[in-house]
Write an enzyme that holds these catalytic residues in place. Structure first.
Site, PDB file in Angstrom:
ATOM      1  N   ALA A  63       0.779  -1.076   0.112  1.00 37.10           N
ATOM      2  CA  ALA A  63       0.058   0.079   0.092  1.00 37.10           C
ATOM      3  C   ALA A  63       0.879   1.295  -0.046  1.00 37.10           C
ATOM      4  O   ALA A  63       2.074   1.133   0.103  1.00 37.10           O
ATOM      5  CB  ALA A  63      -0.871   0.067   1.139  1.00 37.10           C
ATOM      6  N   GLY A 102       0.486  -5.213   0.703  1.00 40.37           N
ATOM      7  CA  GLY A 102      -0.621  -5.197  -0.263  1.00 40.37           C
ATOM      8  C   GLY A 102      -0.316  -5.870  -1.610  1.00 40.37           C
ATOM      9  O   GLY A 102      -1.067  -6.377  -2.251  1.00 40.37           O
ATOM     10  N   GLU A 105      -0.659  -9.285  -1.023  1.00 39.29           N
ATOM     11  CA  GLU A 105      -2.186  -9.522  -1.061  1.00 39.29           C
ATOM     12  C   GLU A 105      -2.887  -9.630  -2.422  1.00 39.29           C
ATOM     13  O   GLU A 105      -3.829 -10.397  -2.615  1.00 39.29           O
ATOM     14  CB  GLU A 105      -2.881  -8.623   0.166  1.00 39.29           C
ATOM     15  CG  GLU A 105      -2.272  -8.903   1.447  1.00 39.29           C
ATOM     16  CD  GLU A 105      -2.645  -7.669   2.305  1.00 39.29           C
ATOM     17  OE1 GLU A 105      -2.324  -6.581   2.094  1.00 39.29           O
ATOM     18  OE2 GLU A 105      -3.386  -7.917   3.260  1.00 39.29           O
ATOM     19  N   GLU A 125       4.173  -5.533   6.993  1.00 34.39           N
ATOM     20  CA  GLU A 125       3.226  -4.520   7.654  1.00 34.39           C
ATOM     21  C   GLU A 125       3.476  -4.393   9.180  1.00 34.39           C
ATOM     22  O   GLU A 125       3.588  -3.640   9.792  1.00 34.39           O
ATOM     23  CB  GLU A 125       1.781  -4.823   7.494  1.00 34.39           C
ATOM     24  CG  GLU A 125       1.219  -4.647   6.253  1.00 34.39           C
ATOM     25  CD  GLU A 125       1.426  -5.672   5.176  1.00 34.39           C
ATOM     26  OE1 GLU A 125       2.219  -6.839   5.438  1.00 34.39           O
ATOM     27  OE2 GLU A 125       0.611  -5.677   4.168  1.00 34.39           O
TER      28      GLU A 125
HETATM   29  N1  3HC Z   1       4.632   3.405   0.087  1.00 35.28           N
HETATM   30  C1  3HC Z   1       5.181   4.653  -0.185  1.00 35.28           C
HETATM   31  N2  3HC Z   1       6.468   5.055  -0.699  1.00 35.28           N
HETATM   32  C2  3HC Z   1       7.260   3.731  -0.503  1.00 35.28           C
HETATM   33  C3  3HC Z   1       6.807   2.446  -0.253  1.00 35.28           C
HETATM   34  C4  3HC Z   1       5.452   2.330   0.089  1.00 35.28           C
HETATM   35  N3  3HC Z   1       4.744   1.051   0.216  1.00 35.28           N
HETATM   36  N4  3HC Z   1       7.847   1.776   0.027  1.00 35.28           N
HETATM   37  C5  3HC Z   1       8.899   2.577  -0.699  1.00 35.28           C
HETATM   38  N5  3HC Z   1       8.421   3.573  -0.657  1.00 35.28           N
HETATM   39  C6  3HC Z   1       9.492   4.882  -1.174  1.00 35.28           C
HETATM   40  C7  3HC Z   1      10.633   5.077  -0.269  1.00 35.28           C
HETATM   41  O1  3HC Z   1       9.876   5.953   0.796  1.00 35.28           O
HETATM   42  C8  3HC Z   1      11.629   5.758  -1.032  1.00 35.28           C
HETATM   43  O2  3HC Z   1      11.244   7.036  -1.098  1.00 35.28           O
HETATM   44  P1  3HC Z   1      12.240   8.196  -1.382  1.00 35.28           P
HETATM   45  O3  3HC Z   1      13.107   7.541  -2.685  1.00 35.28           O
HETATM   46  O4  3HC Z   1      11.459   9.428  -1.830  1.00 35.28           O
HETATM   47  O5  3HC Z   1      13.112   8.281  -0.167  1.00 35.28           O
HETATM   48  C9  3HC Z   1      11.487   5.148  -2.316  1.00 35.28           C
HETATM   49  O6  3HC Z   1      10.054   4.512  -2.340  1.00 35.28           O
HETATM   50  C10 3HC Z   1      12.553   3.999  -2.604  1.00 35.28           C
HETATM   51  O7  3HC Z   1      12.314   3.117  -1.395  1.00 35.28           O
HETATM   52  P2  3HC Z   1      13.648   2.408  -0.868  1.00 35.28           P
HETATM   53  O8  3HC Z   1      14.640   3.490  -0.661  1.00 35.28           O
HETATM   54  O9  3HC Z   1      13.185   1.702   0.333  1.00 35.28           O
HETATM   55  O10 3HC Z   1      13.947   1.371  -1.978  1.00 35.28           O
HETATM   56  P3  3HC Z   1      14.846  -0.041  -1.982  1.00 35.28           P
HETATM   57  O11 3HC Z   1      14.914  -0.350  -3.286  1.00 35.28           O
HETATM   58  O12 3HC Z   1      15.863   0.044  -0.767  1.00 35.28           O
HETATM   59  O13 3HC Z   1      13.629  -1.024  -0.990  1.00 35.28           O
HETATM   60  C11 3HC Z   1      11.523  -1.979  -0.975  1.00 35.28           C
HETATM   61  C12 3HC Z   1      12.594  -1.260  -1.832  1.00 35.28           C
HETATM   62  C13 3HC Z   1      12.088  -3.292  -0.481  1.00 35.28           C
HETATM   63  C14 3HC Z   1      10.254  -2.162  -1.678  1.00 35.28           C
HETATM   64  C15 3HC Z   1      11.298  -0.939   0.398  1.00 35.28           C
HETATM   65  O14 3HC Z   1      11.065   0.267  -0.151  1.00 35.28           O
HETATM   66  C16 3HC Z   1      10.204  -1.285   1.248  1.00 35.28           C
HETATM   67  O15 3HC Z   1      10.519  -2.345   1.965  1.00 35.28           O
HETATM   68  N6  3HC Z   1       9.006  -0.635   1.105  1.00 35.28           N
HETATM   69  C17 3HC Z   1       8.023  -0.934   2.045  1.00 35.28           C
HETATM   70  C18 3HC Z   1       7.337  -2.261   1.803  1.00 35.28           C
HETATM   71  C19 3HC Z   1       6.102  -2.426   2.689  1.00 35.28           C
HETATM   72  O16 3HC Z   1       6.335  -2.059   4.169  1.00 35.28           O
HETATM   73  N7  3HC Z   1       4.922  -2.652   2.628  1.00 35.28           N
HETATM   74  C20 3HC Z   1       3.790  -2.712   3.128  1.00 35.28           C
HETATM   75  C21 3HC Z   1       3.038  -1.551   3.191  1.00 35.28           C
HETATM   76  S1  3HC Z   1       1.770  -1.540   4.330  1.00 35.28           S
HETATM   77  C22 3HC Z   1       0.467  -2.613   3.179  1.00 35.28           C
HETATM   78  O17 3HC Z   1       0.827  -2.977   2.297  1.00 35.28           O
HETATM   79  C23 3HC Z   1      -0.709  -2.364   3.959  1.00 35.28           C
HETATM   80  C24 3HC Z   1      -1.803  -3.482   3.376  1.00 35.28           C
HETATM   81  O18 3HC Z   1      -1.721  -4.723   4.034  1.00 35.28           O
HETATM   82  C25 3HC Z   1      -3.372  -2.956   3.381  1.00 35.28           C
END
Ligand code: 3HC
Length: 671
Positions: A63, A102, A105, A125
């Site tokens: 998400a 997400g 999912e 998450e």
């Molecule tokens: N939402 C918004 N922005 C995100 C994002 C997300 N889910 N994931 C990454 N970004 C952004 C980062 O903030 C960063 O922004 P910036 O360049 O402005 O600083 C940019 O994308 C690149 O991210 P990284 O520097 O972390 O890039 P990497 O290549 O090192 O890593 C990744 C990539 C493994 C995808 C890592 O970004 C990550 O782990 N992201 C989060 C994944 C996550 O937690 N997903 C679950 C979200 S909650 C959810 O899905 C709820 C659902 O169940 C309803």
């Protein structure tokens, strides 16, 4: 505005493609596009099956976290996932990169999943203080069983495509470079298969033993966190005979509960803080980086060895220099032993150990550093010694080499001033054990070149550190904030508290240890004048008796052979003696007073550091304390914590105890 989602027709297969850089986060426009594309595929009689894939470096990474806490825009992700699953035509997820949260999912809503060999699938998450809120906690156990669902949701680490294949979360592994075509072929193969496999229709078997074992194994890891328990409860619900709809309703209410809590806010703060820390405000992003192909480390002790390992593990050759053969051999031996221990745990292959060791050149010859692109000095904290080393490095090192000091307190400008190239000098403050701790304080001297700073920040990412820029100030960010805490802890001891009481308050707060446990670990004798007859403080008295901490089996606590601490009657005597000698008035000390006098002053110091421009932003201070000192993640770091407590409350607490309050804390303008 153009939609990030487009569709392509390949005869009877429609491919739905997301192009939402950098990580294809499932923001509102993506969700709307996905829903519209599914409807389009269903409405088109010429289409027999659909594929969902992403352009760019990864499948949906989750998400869009930036939307959290804002009003929800329809359709929500659960609706989109349900729509996909309800499709009467097969939908295939084509996964590359990381299908996270997400994103994972979405794949579970699809009837089939194909993935590249390097793809990773997970629900992280929990690391944001949440749980998979789009059916993940209900669908994973139904497909892969309770045990794996617990691992994936409550711990949050992604699994490999191979493991996902074995667990049924992926149906086929396809070519690394042929995902798009292979997914279409797979969809065509499945076009006529009925009934469509729908995760929500499967039954998950209860596994109470797995749940009990999982809870027990991870009790320490989950201490203080709310989200893991909620993930576990949802997974249990998926397998307790409840209907899918009831499971989803439970998941939703738990998701909303966590989302509105402080812990998730703190953990989401950290997610962005960590990424923000890598950015240096006044250094252009296109500054040319210096190539770092060979690193030199001076000192093969605990610090030097740990520092060297970071580079060796990242495939960067290291030359490590010592004064004595024995120390050099010992240092190299410890590095090998550490790698072998990692290999014994299955986290490294024997050939990787040999590759890392093969890239290490231990030497007594200082001149060998001439070839290095970066030299890190890691000898003990003494300005004269460091100046001597940097003077030598200045004449020896090639032009353009970066000269770094691993000092934890000393003035980097003073060190730089003894070279003719202060622009090449920078502080790289690693935290012990340097091969484990994630924090790197990068100390920017007055004259440090922007390219030097940018190079070191980029290098930090390569060696998997979280780097934070600090200015030159005694103790930089982390240790400077530690000082008022230690001072107050000693005063509290004098006024009637015990080491156990003070440490207990810190541990209950979520710190890995309290101030006195930390002193015992680091060494009570650190900074001691080494004269056993000169006893001017409790510390002097302890040091004079050989109570140097864990290393001598006694310090503020007594330790058994397993290093288990017990309160020390002798320390109680020493303290009582000092209280009497100094006539310090005694009073009942409450846990709240300990918080106000040891934690609030840290916040105050953090505010002063920010006011002085020695840290770029408040969130950097939080990153330092979380990754360098174990501040509880779910409290978001000292500055986030102060904000969530209320600055007024912190100011009132500080004033009550007579502290001079930082202006920005008083007027709430901390940034
Ligand atoms: N939402 C918004 N922005 C995100 C994002 C997300 N889910 N994931 C990454 N970004 C952004 C980062 O903030 C960063 O922004 P910036 O360049 O402005 O600083 C940019 O994308 C690149 O991210 P990284 O520097 O972390 O890039 P990497 O290549 O090192 O890593 C990744 C990539 C493994 C995808 C890592 O970004 C990550 O782990 N992201 C989060 C994944 C996550 O937690 N997903 C679950 C979200 S909650 C959810 O899905 C709820 C659902 O169940 C309803």
């Amino acid at each position: 505005m153009t939609s990030p989602i487009r569709t392509e027709r390949h005869d009877d297969v429609m491919v739905i493609i997301s192009d939402n850089p950098p990580v294809n986060a499932l923001g509102a426009a993506v969700r709307q596009g996905l829903a519209a594309a599914i409807t389009e595929g269903l409405d088109d009689d010429a289409i027999a099956a659909m594929v969902i894939r992403c352009d760019g470096r990864t499948f949906f990474a989750g998400a869009d976290i930036t939307e959290f806490g804002k009003p929800m825009q329809e359709p929500g992700l659960p609706t989109v996932v349900d729509m996909i699953e309800a499709s009467s035509k097969p939908v295939v997820a084509a996964i590359h990169g990381t299908a996270l949260g997400g994103g994972c999912e979405v794949t579970l809503g699809c009837h089939y999943r194909v993935a590249t060999p390097s793809a990773k699938i997970g629900t992280p998450e929990v690391k944001l203080g949440l749980l998979p809120g789009a059916g993940g906690t209900q669908r994973i156990p139904r497909i892969a069983g309770v045990a794996l669902a617990l691992e994936m949701t409550a711990k949050g680490d992604p699994i490999s495509a191979k493991k996902a294949l074995d667990a049924g979360l992926v149906d086929r592994i396809v070519g690394e470079d042929t995902l798009a075509e292979d997914a279409i072929a797979f969809a065509r193969e499945m076009a006529e298969h009925r009934p469509l496999p729908r995760a929500s229709e499967k039954i998950a078997k209860p596994d109470p033993d797995a749940v009990a074992a999982f809870r027990k194994e991870n009790a320490r890891r989950f201490r203080g966190f709310e989200a893991p328990a909620a993930n576990i409860a949802c997974v249990e619900k998926a397998a307790d005979g409840s209907s899918f709809a009831d499971g989803i309703a439970f998941e939703r209410s738990e998701f909303m509960r966590l989302m509105s809590g402080t812990q998730s806010a703190a953990q989401r703060h950290l997610f962005f803080a960590e990424r923000q820390a890598a950015k240096v405000d006044d250094v252009p992003t296109d500054v040319k980086l210096r190539p770092i192909n060979k690193v030199g480390v001076i000192g093969a002790g605990t610090m030097g060895g740990g520092i060297a390992m970071n580079f060796l593990s990242a495939g960067v050759p290291v030359t490590i220099v010592e004064m004595q053969q024995e120390a050099l051999d010992r240092g190299a031996g410890v590095i090998r032993k550490n790698y072998e221990a990692t290999a014994a745990k299955g986290r490294m292959k024997p050939e990787q150990v040999e590759a890392a060791m093969g890239a290490l050149t231990p030497t007594l010859d200082f001149a060998a550093l001439a070839e290095c692109d970066l030299v890190i000095e890691a000898v003990y904290e003494n300005m004269d010694v460091k100046k001597d080393i940097f003077t030598k490095l200045d004449t020896l090192c090639k032009p353009g080499a970066i000269l770094a000091s691993n000092t934890s307190y000393l003035n980097v400008d003073e060190i730089a001033a003894c070279t003719k190239r202060p622009e090449d000098v920078v502080g790289m403050h690693f935290f012990s054990p340097a091969n484990v701790m994630k924090l790197l304080e990068v100390v920017r001297g007055e004259k440090t070149g922007p390219d030097v700073l940018a190079t070191v920040m980029a290098l930090a990412k390569k060696i998997k550190k979280v780097a934070v820029v600090a200015g030159v100030t005694y103790g930089f960010i982390g240790n400077r904030m530690l000082m008022p805490r230690q001072v107050e802890a000693m005063k509290l001891l004098m006024e009637g508290a015990t080491p156990e009481q003070i440490d207990k308050v810190h541990v209950a707060f979520g710190m890995p240890m309290g101030p006195f446990q930390m002193s015992d670990l680091a060494g009570v004798d650190i900074g001691w004048h080494r004269d056993p007859t000169r006893i001017e403080s409790i510390r002097d008295a302890l040091a004079a008796e050989g109570r140097w901490g864990q290393k001598t089996g006694k310090g503020f606590y007594d330790y058994d052979e397993k290093r288990q601490p017990t309160p020390s009657p002798r320390v109680a005597e020493i303290v009582a003696d000092f209280r009497a000698k100094t006539g310090t008035p005694q009073h009942e000390i409450t846990d709240q007073e300990i918080v106000e006098r040891t934690l609030y002053p840290m916040v105050n110091e953090g505010a002063l550091i920010l006011e002085e421009g020695k840290a770029q932003r408040a969130s950097d201070v939080d990153v330092v304390w979380i990754y360098g000192y174990g501040w509880p993640v779910y409290r978001g770091g000292p500055m986030f914590w102060a904000q969530s407590e209320g600055y007024d409350k912190v100011v009132a607490g500080l004033e009550k105890h007579g502290f001079a309050v930082a202006e920005s804390l008083r007027d709430g303008t901390i940034k």
